[in-house]
Write a protein that holds these residues in place. Sequence first.
Motif, mmCIF file in Angstrom:
data_model
loop_
_atom_site.group_PDB
_atom_site.id
_atom_site.type_symbol
_atom_site.label_atom_id
_atom_site.label_comp_id
_atom_site.label_asym_id
_atom_site.label_seq_id
_atom_site.Cartn_x
_atom_site.Cartn_y
_atom_site.Cartn_z
ATOM 1 N N LYS A 89 67.342 42.758 61.206
ATOM 2 C CA LYS A 89 67.609 43.170 62.590
ATOM 3 C C LYS A 89 66.450 43.975 63.192
ATOM 4 N N THR A 90 65.449 44.306 62.378
ATOM 5 C CA THR A 90 64.305 45.081 62.863
ATOM 6 C C THR A 90 63.396 44.216 63.731
ATOM 7 N N ALA B 115 58.653 46.380 62.680
ATOM 8 C CA ALA B 115 58.396 46.070 61.266
ATOM 9 C C ALA B 115 56.912 46.213 60.953
ATOM 10 N N CYS B 116 56.052 45.778 61.885
ATOM 11 C CA CYS B 116 54.609 45.924 61.682
ATOM 12 C C CYS B 116 54.219 47.402 61.652
ATOM 13 N N ALA B 117 54.787 48.187 62.578
ATOM 14 C CA ALA B 117 54.473 49.616 62.630
ATOM 15 C C ALA B 117 54.909 50.313 61.344
ATOM 16 N N ASN B 118 56.082 49.927 60.824
ATOM 17 C CA ASN B 118 56.595 50.546 59.599
ATOM 18 C C ASN B 118 55.680 50.304 58.402
ATOM 19 N N THR C 38 59.199 41.578 70.226
ATOM 20 C CA THR C 38 60.443 42.359 70.240
ATOM 21 C C THR C 38 61.590 41.609 69.560
ATOM 22 N N ALA C 39 61.336 40.394 69.094
ATOM 23 C CA ALA C 39 62.387 39.610 68.446
ATOM 24 C C ALA C 39 62.670 40.161 67.048
ATOM 25 N N PRO C 40 63.928 40.175 66.606
ATOM 26 C CA PRO C 40 64.239 40.599 65.239
ATOM 27 C C PRO C 40 63.598 39.651 64.224
#
Length: 246
Positions: free
Chosen positions: A36-37, A42-45, A7-9
């Motif tokens: 900030k993601t 980011a992995c899901a995107n 959950t860390a940016p």
Amino acid sequence: MTSIDLTAPVGQLVADRPARARVFEQFDIDYCCGGKTRLDEACANKGLDPQEVLRALEQAESSAAAPDETDWRHVSLADLISNILNTHHAYLKRGLPELAQLAAKTRQVHGASHPELAEVQEVFTELRAELEGHMMKEERILFPLIQSMESGAACEGFCGSVQNPIRVMEYEHDSAASALERLRSLTGDYTPPTDACNTYRALLSGLAELEADLHQHIHKENNILFPRAIELEATLLHTAPVNRHE
């Protein structure tokens, strides 16, 4: 079990350990403008398996340290600015004119068989102009302002607040990132075609290097310098007398 928090940016993860940038580059995870993601988002995107990314991050951390493992969160802002100027601004001032010549020559020689080179040159030309104006604003306005604040002066005068020029810089960072994405798309991830000459290959290699440097450049500003400057201004405004010139 990994100590990395999903959950860390992603920008914070790179700020904690600069070597992680290499892994995010490998997986095409935006840690600069998209800093900030959250890592899991980011992995899901990107349609990535978070556990695969975590394993790569852990492997990178267990290997030899990167050449520059400076924790820029804990040096003076003046030293961080000096690094940005001497490393990234100096690189751009040297590299952008060279890439402009390569783009023009490559389009002239290969444009008939690779019509996408026309847009490559156009996108690069616009990016170069934007970056050169961007550096000038940082060097003449924002960086001196931050250095003045660090010496104890509150943000006063025409800018109103350090957040105002920072917002402009962040907007321009987003624009530069979009241009980089377009250049990567037009060149097939900077892959030389079978008929590429040495100039063509040098252009693609140079564009890839430009992208990597800008990622580091923007990361240092968006995720470290700018938040620290905003925090410093808040501290100064909270502790400073109403009229600093009396």
